[in-house]
Design a protein around this motif. Sequence first.
Motif, PDB file in Angstrom:
ATOM      1  N   ALA A  33     -87.208 -49.168   2.826  1.00 41.56           N
ATOM      2  CA  ALA A  33     -87.143 -47.874   3.482  1.00 41.56           C
ATOM      3  C   ALA A  33     -87.387 -46.721   2.535  1.00 41.56           C
ATOM      4  O   ALA A  33     -87.250 -46.849   1.340  1.00 41.56           O
ATOM      5  CB  ALA A  33     -85.770 -47.736   4.099  1.00 41.56           C
ATOM      6  N   ALA A  34     -87.727 -45.581   3.098  1.00 39.12           N
ATOM      7  CA  ALA A  34     -87.972 -44.367   2.325  1.00 39.12           C
ATOM      8  C   ALA A  34     -86.846 -43.387   2.543  1.00 39.12           C
ATOM      9  O   ALA A  34     -86.241 -43.364   3.602  1.00 39.12           O
ATOM     10  CB  ALA A  34     -89.289 -43.737   2.772  1.00 39.12           C
ATOM     11  N   PRO A  35     -86.563 -42.550   1.545  1.00 38.46           N
ATOM     12  CA  PRO A  35     -85.518 -41.560   1.740  1.00 38.46           C
ATOM     13  C   PRO A  35     -85.943 -40.547   2.797  1.00 38.46           C
ATOM     14  O   PRO A  35     -87.117 -40.228   2.905  1.00 38.46           O
ATOM     15  CB  PRO A  35     -85.388 -40.883   0.370  1.00 38.46           C
ATOM     16  CG  PRO A  35     -86.493 -41.385  -0.462  1.00 38.46           C
ATOM     17  CD  PRO A  35     -87.160 -42.511   0.250  1.00 38.46           C
ATOM     18  N   PRO A  36     -84.990 -40.082   3.583  1.00 38.24           N
ATOM     19  CA  PRO A  36     -85.349 -39.141   4.636  1.00 38.24           C
ATOM     20  C   PRO A  36     -85.625 -37.764   4.076  1.00 38.24           C
ATOM     21  O   PRO A  36     -85.026 -37.361   3.094  1.00 38.24           O
ATOM     22  CB  PRO A  36     -84.083 -39.112   5.506  1.00 38.24           C
ATOM     23  CG  PRO A  36     -82.988 -39.382   4.535  1.00 38.24           C
ATOM     24  CD  PRO A  36     -83.568 -40.348   3.534  1.00 38.24           C
ATOM     25  N   PRO A  37     -86.530 -37.018   4.708  1.00 35.68           N
ATOM     26  CA  PRO A  37     -86.775 -35.682   4.218  1.00 35.68           C
ATOM     27  C   PRO A  37     -85.587 -34.764   4.434  1.00 35.68           C
ATOM     28  O   PRO A  37     -85.491 -33.726   3.812  1.00 35.68           O
ATOM     29  CB  PRO A  37     -87.993 -35.202   5.018  1.00 35.68           C
ATOM     30  CG  PRO A  37     -88.162 -36.164   6.126  1.00 35.68           C
ATOM     31  CD  PRO A  37     -87.395 -37.396   5.787  1.00 35.68           C
ATOM     32  N   ALA A  38     -84.647 -35.144   5.308  1.00 36.06           N
ATOM     33  CA  ALA A  38     -83.481 -34.298   5.564  1.00 36.06           C
ATOM     34  C   ALA A  38     -82.650 -34.106   4.304  1.00 36.06           C
ATOM     35  O   ALA A  38     -82.040 -33.073   4.114  1.00 36.06           O
ATOM     36  CB  ALA A  38     -82.624 -34.927   6.655  1.00 36.06           C
TER      37      ALA A  38
ATOM     38  N   ASN B 114     -85.950 -51.108  -1.019  1.00 35.99           N
ATOM     39  CA  ASN B 114     -84.873 -51.954  -0.517  1.00 35.99           C
ATOM     40  C   ASN B 114     -83.566 -51.195  -0.635  1.00 35.99           C
ATOM     41  O   ASN B 114     -83.345 -50.464  -1.592  1.00 35.99           O
ATOM     42  CB  ASN B 114     -84.780 -53.246  -1.333  1.00 35.99           C
ATOM     43  CG  ASN B 114     -85.946 -54.171  -1.082  1.00 35.99           C
ATOM     44  OD1 ASN B 114     -86.553 -54.131  -0.028  1.00 35.99           O
ATOM     45  ND2 ASN B 114     -86.272 -54.995  -2.057  1.00 35.99           N
ATOM     46  N   GLY B 115     -82.696 -51.371   0.340  1.00 35.52           N
ATOM     47  CA  GLY B 115     -81.392 -50.729   0.302  1.00 35.52           C
ATOM     48  C   GLY B 115     -81.389 -49.332   0.899  1.00 35.52           C
ATOM     49  O   GLY B 115     -80.347 -48.686   0.915  1.00 35.52           O
ATOM     50  N   MET B 116     -82.542 -48.855   1.369  1.00 37.73           N
ATOM     51  CA  MET B 116     -82.620 -47.530   1.986  1.00 37.73           C
ATOM     52  C   MET B 116     -83.278 -47.659   3.355  1.00 37.73           C
ATOM     53  O   MET B 116     -84.149 -48.487   3.566  1.00 37.73           O
ATOM     54  CB  MET B 116     -83.413 -46.566   1.108  1.00 37.73           C
ATOM     55  CG  MET B 116     -82.723 -46.259  -0.207  1.00 37.73           C
ATOM     56  SD  MET B 116     -83.645 -45.093  -1.230  1.00 37.73           S
ATOM     57  CE  MET B 116     -83.278 -43.550  -0.384  1.00 37.73           C
ATOM     58  N   MET B 117     -82.847 -46.798   4.264  1.00 41.79           N
ATOM     59  CA  MET B 117     -83.418 -46.777   5.608  1.00 41.79           C
ATOM     60  C   MET B 117     -84.621 -45.834   5.627  1.00 41.79           C
ATOM     61  O   MET B 117     -84.700 -44.908   4.832  1.00 41.79           O
ATOM     62  CB  MET B 117     -82.372 -46.286   6.611  1.00 41.79           C
ATOM     63  CG  MET B 117     -81.158 -47.183   6.720  1.00 41.79           C
ATOM     64  SD  MET B 117     -79.851 -46.465   7.752  1.00 41.79           S
ATOM     65  CE  MET B 117     -80.622 -46.522   9.366  1.00 41.79           C
ATOM     66  N   THR B 118     -85.522 -46.066   6.578  1.00 37.09           N
ATOM     67  CA  THR B 118     -86.628 -45.132   6.770  1.00 37.09           C
ATOM     68  C   THR B 118     -86.125 -43.960   7.608  1.00 37.09           C
ATOM     69  O   THR B 118     -85.080 -44.060   8.273  1.00 37.09           O
ATOM     70  CB  THR B 118     -87.804 -45.801   7.504  1.00 37.09           C
ATOM     71  OG1 THR B 118     -87.357 -46.186   8.806  1.00 37.09           O
ATOM     72  CG2 THR B 118     -88.342 -46.998   6.742  1.00 37.09           C
ATOM     73  N   GLU B 119     -86.871 -42.873   7.594  1.00 44.02           N
ATOM     74  CA  GLU B 119     -86.490 -41.720   8.415  1.00 44.02           C
ATOM     75  C   GLU B 119     -86.390 -42.099   9.891  1.00 44.02           C
ATOM     76  O   GLU B 119     -85.406 -41.747  10.553  1.00 44.02           O
ATOM     77  CB  GLU B 119     -87.478 -40.568   8.215  1.00 44.02           C
ATOM     78  CG  GLU B 119     -87.107 -39.345   9.033  1.00 44.02           C
ATOM     79  CD  GLU B 119     -88.145 -38.244   8.974  1.00 44.02           C
ATOM     80  OE1 GLU B 119     -87.937 -37.242   9.665  1.00 44.02           O
ATOM     81  OE2 GLU B 119     -89.155 -38.394   8.269  1.00 44.02           O
ATOM     82  N   PRO B 120     -87.387 -42.851  10.450  1.00 46.58           N
ATOM     83  CA  PRO B 120     -87.253 -43.246  11.858  1.00 46.58           C
ATOM     84  C   PRO B 120     -85.999 -44.089  12.132  1.00 46.58           C
ATOM     85  O   PRO B 120     -85.388 -43.972  13.188  1.00 46.58           O
ATOM     86  CB  PRO B 120     -88.521 -44.048  12.140  1.00 46.58           C
ATOM     87  CG  PRO B 120     -89.511 -43.550  11.133  1.00 46.58           C
ATOM     88  CD  PRO B 120     -88.705 -43.220   9.913  1.00 46.58           C
TER      89      PRO B 120
ATOM     90  N   ILE C  75     -83.137 -43.824  10.546  1.00 46.49           N
ATOM     91  CA  ILE C  75     -81.989 -42.910  10.532  1.00 46.49           C
ATOM     92  C   ILE C  75     -81.931 -42.120  11.839  1.00 46.49           C
ATOM     93  O   ILE C  75     -80.862 -41.946  12.425  1.00 46.49           O
ATOM     94  CB  ILE C  75     -82.040 -41.971   9.312  1.00 46.49           C
ATOM     95  CG1 ILE C  75     -81.765 -42.777   8.046  1.00 46.49           C
ATOM     96  CG2 ILE C  75     -81.022 -40.843   9.431  1.00 46.49           C
ATOM     97  CD1 ILE C  75     -81.880 -42.005   6.760  1.00 46.49           C
ATOM     98  N   VAL C  76     -83.082 -41.673  12.307  1.00 43.48           N
ATOM     99  CA  VAL C  76     -83.137 -40.951  13.586  1.00 43.48           C
ATOM    100  C   VAL C  76     -82.647 -41.859  14.712  1.00 43.48           C
ATOM    101  O   VAL C  76     -81.835 -41.450  15.554  1.00 43.48           O
ATOM    102  CB  VAL C  76     -84.559 -40.419  13.860  1.00 43.48           C
ATOM    103  CG1 VAL C  76     -84.683 -39.893  15.281  1.00 43.48           C
ATOM    104  CG2 VAL C  76     -84.922 -39.326  12.854  1.00 43.48           C
ATOM    105  N   ALA C  77     -83.121 -43.110  14.710  1.00 45.61           N
ATOM    106  CA  ALA C  77     -82.697 -44.065  15.745  1.00 45.61           C
ATOM    107  C   ALA C  77     -81.196 -44.320  15.664  1.00 45.61           C
ATOM    108  O   ALA C  77     -80.513 -44.373  16.695  1.00 45.61           O
ATOM    109  CB  ALA C  77     -83.474 -45.374  15.602  1.00 45.61           C
ATOM    110  N   LEU C  78     -80.676 -44.451  14.464  1.00 44.17           N
ATOM    111  CA  LEU C  78     -79.241 -44.666  14.290  1.00 44.17           C
ATOM    112  C   LEU C  78     -78.465 -43.473  14.837  1.00 44.17           C
ATOM    113  O   LEU C  78     -77.435 -43.637  15.493  1.00 44.17           O
ATOM    114  CB  LEU C  78     -78.913 -44.887  12.810  1.00 44.17           C
ATOM    115  CG  LEU C  78     -77.466 -45.233  12.476  1.00 44.17           C
ATOM    116  CD1 LEU C  78     -77.074 -46.574  13.091  1.00 44.17           C
ATOM    117  CD2 LEU C  78     -77.257 -45.269  10.969  1.00 44.17           C
ATOM    118  N   GLY C  79     -78.965 -42.270  14.594  1.00 48.36           N
ATOM    119  CA  GLY C  79     -78.307 -41.066  15.092  1.00 48.36           C
ATOM    120  C   GLY C  79     -78.253 -41.002  16.603  1.00 48.36           C
ATOM    121  O   GLY C  79     -77.375 -40.347  17.169  1.00 48.36           O
ATOM    122  N   LYS C  80     -79.179 -41.670  17.270  1.00 51.32           N
ATOM    123  CA  LYS C  80     -79.236 -41.668  18.740  1.00 51.32           C
ATOM    124  C   LYS C  80     -78.531 -42.874  19.351  1.00 51.32           C
ATOM    125  O   LYS C  80     -78.502 -43.024  20.565  1.00 51.32           O
ATOM    126  CB  LYS C  80     -80.696 -41.647  19.202  1.00 51.32           C
ATOM    127  CG  LYS C  80     -81.414 -40.365  18.828  1.00 51.32           C
ATOM    128  CD  LYS C  80     -82.863 -40.418  19.260  1.00 51.32           C
ATOM    129  CE  LYS C  80     -83.573 -39.132  18.871  1.00 51.32           C
ATOM    130  NZ  LYS C  80     -85.010 -39.175  19.207  1.00 51.32           N
TER     131      LYS C  80
END
Length: 194
Positions: A22-27, A120-126, A128-133
């Motif tokens: 995963a990539a770090p989120p821009p947030a 590895n060990g990081m979520m992608t931005e999508p 994180i968005v999905a988790l938030g919903k």
Amino acid sequence: MKALAALALLAALAGCGSSNAAAPPPAAPPATATSAPASEWKIDPSFNSLDLAWIELMIPMDEQLLQVLGMAEKQAADPAVRRFATTVAGGHRDEVEKLKLNRTRSGMPVRNPHVGHDMNGMMTEPEIVALGKTSGPAFDQLFAKNLKEHLTESIVLAKDISTNGKDAAVKYLAGEIQTSRAAQLKELAALAKN
């Protein structure tokens, strides 16, 4: 040049560029890049290239997880998961401060060379968005899966520093991380059984 080679090596070890990571989120605001090239850094000789690469990787990994833990503190269906997220977040906040102190002590600039990389060990931005919903037990399951990946990858990286790092304080912190992450994995597994 050694520092850049070690950064590339650690990035490969961490899974930068892999499609399943995963990539770090821009947030999460990226650290400011420095205008001075790496050859002009005045790095403390007690640090080796692997120490520096590990610090630069662990800070964004932990900062991103703090964002996810904050969601869990509010959204988890199981009160035990919410309490666990709060405990893990406290430890990660302390750890980020220690990592930043070591970065300052090393003479390395404040930057995040991993912005936009899949790791590895990081979520992608999508993700994180999905988790938030997500809510209810589905949130708890998704959170637990991602937390397990983070904790497991952190142990792998910390073991490498314990073996191949140079700076005593960095190696000590890596040892602390291995111990705390192993304990957190056990607690997470126990939560999953309930």
